[in-house]
Scaffold this active site. Sequence first.
Site, short mmCIF file in Angstrom:
data_model
loop_
_atom_site.label_atom_id
_atom_site.label_comp_id
_atom_site.label_asym_id
_atom_site.label_seq_id
_atom_site.Cartn_x
_atom_site.Cartn_y
_atom_site.Cartn_z
N GLU A 106 0.77 -1.25 0.00
CA GLU A 106 0.00 0.00 0.00
C GLU A 106 0.80 1.30 0.00
O GLU A 106 0.29 2.32 -0.47
CB GLU A 106 -1.04 0.01 1.13
CG GLU A 106 -0.50 0.06 2.53
CD GLU A 106 -0.36 -1.33 3.11
OE1 GLU A 106 -0.24 -2.28 2.31
OE2 GLU A 106 -0.35 -1.45 4.33
C1 LIG Z 1 -3.10 -8.09 13.90
C2 LIG Z 1 -1.63 -8.32 13.67
C3 LIG Z 1 -0.82 -7.73 14.83
C4 LIG Z 1 -1.41 -9.83 13.58
O1 LIG Z 1 -0.04 -10.08 13.40
P1 LIG Z 1 0.49 -11.55 12.95
O2 LIG Z 1 1.98 -11.50 12.96
O3 LIG Z 1 -0.17 -11.94 11.69
O4 LIG Z 1 -0.10 -12.53 14.01
P2 LIG Z 1 0.42 -13.13 15.38
O5 LIG Z 1 -0.48 -14.27 15.67
O6 LIG Z 1 1.88 -13.44 15.37
O7 LIG Z 1 0.08 -11.98 16.38
C5 LIG Z 1 0.98 -10.96 16.75
C6 LIG Z 1 1.00 -10.89 18.26
O8 LIG Z 1 -0.32 -10.55 18.73
C7 LIG Z 1 -0.79 -11.54 19.65
N1 LIG Z 1 -2.21 -11.72 19.45
C8 LIG Z 1 -2.80 -12.11 18.29
N2 LIG Z 1 -4.13 -12.15 18.50
C9 LIG Z 1 -4.37 -11.77 19.77
C10 LIG Z 1 -5.54 -11.60 20.55
N3 LIG Z 1 -6.74 -11.82 20.06
N4 LIG Z 1 -5.40 -11.18 21.84
C11 LIG Z 1 -4.18 -10.93 22.36
N5 LIG Z 1 -3.03 -11.08 21.66
C12 LIG Z 1 -3.13 -11.50 20.39
C13 LIG Z 1 0.00 -12.80 19.29
O9 LIG Z 1 0.06 -13.70 20.37
C14 LIG Z 1 1.36 -12.21 18.94
O10 LIG Z 1 2.01 -11.92 20.16
P3 LIG Z 1 3.62 -11.94 20.32
O11 LIG Z 1 4.08 -10.75 19.48
O12 LIG Z 1 3.82 -11.73 21.76
O13 LIG Z 1 4.08 -13.24 19.77
C15 LIG Z 1 -1.14 -7.67 12.32
O14 LIG Z 1 -1.84 -8.25 11.25
C16 LIG Z 1 -1.37 -6.15 12.28
O15 LIG Z 1 -0.60 -5.37 12.83
N6 LIG Z 1 -2.47 -5.70 11.62
C17 LIG Z 1 -2.87 -4.28 11.56
C18 LIG Z 1 -2.53 -3.57 10.29
C19 LIG Z 1 -3.00 -4.27 9.06
O16 LIG Z 1 -3.43 -5.41 9.06
N7 LIG Z 1 -2.91 -3.59 7.93
C20 LIG Z 1 -3.33 -4.14 6.66
C21 LIG Z 1 -2.47 -3.77 5.53
S1 LIG Z 1 -0.74 -3.85 5.89
#
Ligand SMILES: CC(C)(COP(=O)(O)OP(=O)(O)OC[C@H]1O[C@@H](n2cnc3c(N)ncnc32)[C@H](O)[C@@H]1OP(=O)(O)O)[C@@H](O)C(=O)NCCC(=O)NCCS
Length: 530
Positions: A324
């Site tokens: 993006e």
């Molecule tokens: C949501 C997001 C953080 C998930 O990241 P990910 O790497 O795919 O997923 P993970 O399962 O490794 O989760 C990241 C962390 O959040 C934690 N987590 C995930 N779901 C959780 C929940 N429901 N409650 C608490 N913690 C949670 C995981 O345990 C992990 O923790 P750690 O860093 O201590 O290991 C990530 O997708 C994000 O930042 N999204 C927002 C921006 C976005 O999606 N933009 C779209 C275009 S780029």
Amino acid sequence: MAIFMSAGEAANLIKSGDTVGISGFVGMGHPEELSKAVEKRFLETGEPRDLMLTFGASQNDGKSNWGLNRWAKEGLLKKVVSGHWGLQPDMIKMAVANKIEAYNLPQGVMMHLYRAIAGKKPGIVTHVGLKTFVDPRETCGRLNSISHDEYVRLMEIDGKEYLFYKSFPIDVAIVRGTSADEKGNISIEKEGISLEFLALALAARGSGGKVIVQVERVVQSGTLHPMMVKVPGVAVDAVVVARPENHWQIPMATPFNPSLCGVTRVPLNSVAPLPLNERKVICRRAAMELVPDAVVNMGIGMPEGVGVVSAEESMSHIMTMTVEPGVVGGVPMGGLYFGTAVNPEAMIDHPNMFDFYDGGGLDLAILGMAEMDRFGNVNVSKFGPRIAGAGGFINITQSAKKVIFCGHMTAGGFKAEVRDGKLHILQEGKIKKMVRKVEHITFSGDYGRTSGQTFMYVTERAVFELGPEGVTLVEIAPGVDLENDVFAQMEFRPLISPHLKEMDERIFHEKTPMGIKDEILSKKNVVQGA
Ligand SMILES: CC(C)(COP(=O)(O)OP(=O)(O)OC[C@H]1O[C@@H](n2cnc3c(N)ncnc32)[C@H](O)[C@@H]1OP(=O)(O)O)[C@@H](O)C(=O)NCCC(=O)NCCS
């Protein structure tokens, strides 16, 4: 006419109470020398104070003190309005502890607002954000209890609902470039992406504010081809030539990688394969949804691995991947490099990329998933003590023809092994991610059910679709017990497809490539209607 000055002198241009806009995206485009100078001035003099800071995306690695984390100081900041939060740990702590007012607007909306501000328009009107947490019927983008401003209003045009996002003046824009000529014309040939450098500079200009640009070098006037100039000198007030260590292309990762900005191209068989684990299972299953000739976006987090899987399967070339902040083509990179691609085909500005996305340019988007619920809503923006922020998620999920959400079924200690063609769950996470109601609606299932788009939710052990009747289970992993490993780990009971089947066993075997290229190539790009 731009004046060349030191970073310390440029930092003195910021007055207490100003609104400061700053460019950058994860590791790219952040003017580190200026951030250091502002931090130093504040620590030494207590000035400037009570700033409002605005930016499109996080600019840090989530753990170290550089980038926007340098601005996370009590007294320095009063308010933050941004598209994404997740990588500035100290700033998140301040927002959670009500030490700063905190707002999150969709990243594409932030980019389009900069353009509106540049042209002195009152704001922008768009469908983007309807029924999500930025909708005033939810939280209006406010992230904590001391935030009361109204940046978003609901309105109707010709009987249809829209959101109006209000412009705000930007007193100082701090952006980055590569070269400045003697008149302050700025080119960006060594930056990994072209970002919002121009839109943000013009927003400050249109607000009667100041534009400060950090560059690597000065060149003689006339050296820069006019087509290379990203920010014209007439819109620049101050130029700071940075020390090399404060102007890495990607701080802490690489001083300069020429394959990110078209100087060289690297052979793509040099991409290292992912280890076989439950994360790769999700990436592989999502990769099976790729179709020839599709225009694709892969989001931050787990989806970054889908690009690697497509390279493992020798299918990177069958689609066009985009990111993006403005990259079209090539292979998108992960971690601190997120936002760039090696061997890109084209670079457009960040706001233009969101024009393309909002206009329906994406066939397929593969995004992260922190929580999902019985309505099909997805939360990635605020969960537990974390504020990740929506980033481009809202724009992308409300415009791509097909969206695949990727995430584990439980978090916080989840352990699994993948071997012998099966998933073996060793320990469940403490947190269930399939909940009755998500804490923050970043994607609205209600919106999605009537938008004509297609939505899937891929986990390591089950795959769901959003149907007209609700969330429907369509696949389970080999080796998994439906009642104990799937339903017992969810806070709601999904519908079950009459065609429920096992996930493809090849996903759970070590063999790489798993051999899906020919199947994918033989698919019709139904999302494009080809
Ligand atoms: C949501 C997001 C953080 C998930 O990241 P990910 O790497 O795919 O997923 P993970 O399962 O490794 O989760 C990241 C962390 O959040 C934690 N987590 C995930 N779901 C959780 C929940 N429901 N409650 C608490 N913690 C949670 C995981 O345990 C992990 O923790 P750690 O860093 O201590 O290991 C990530 O997708 C994000 O930042 N999204 C927002 C921006 C976005 O999606 N933009 C779209 C275009 S780029």
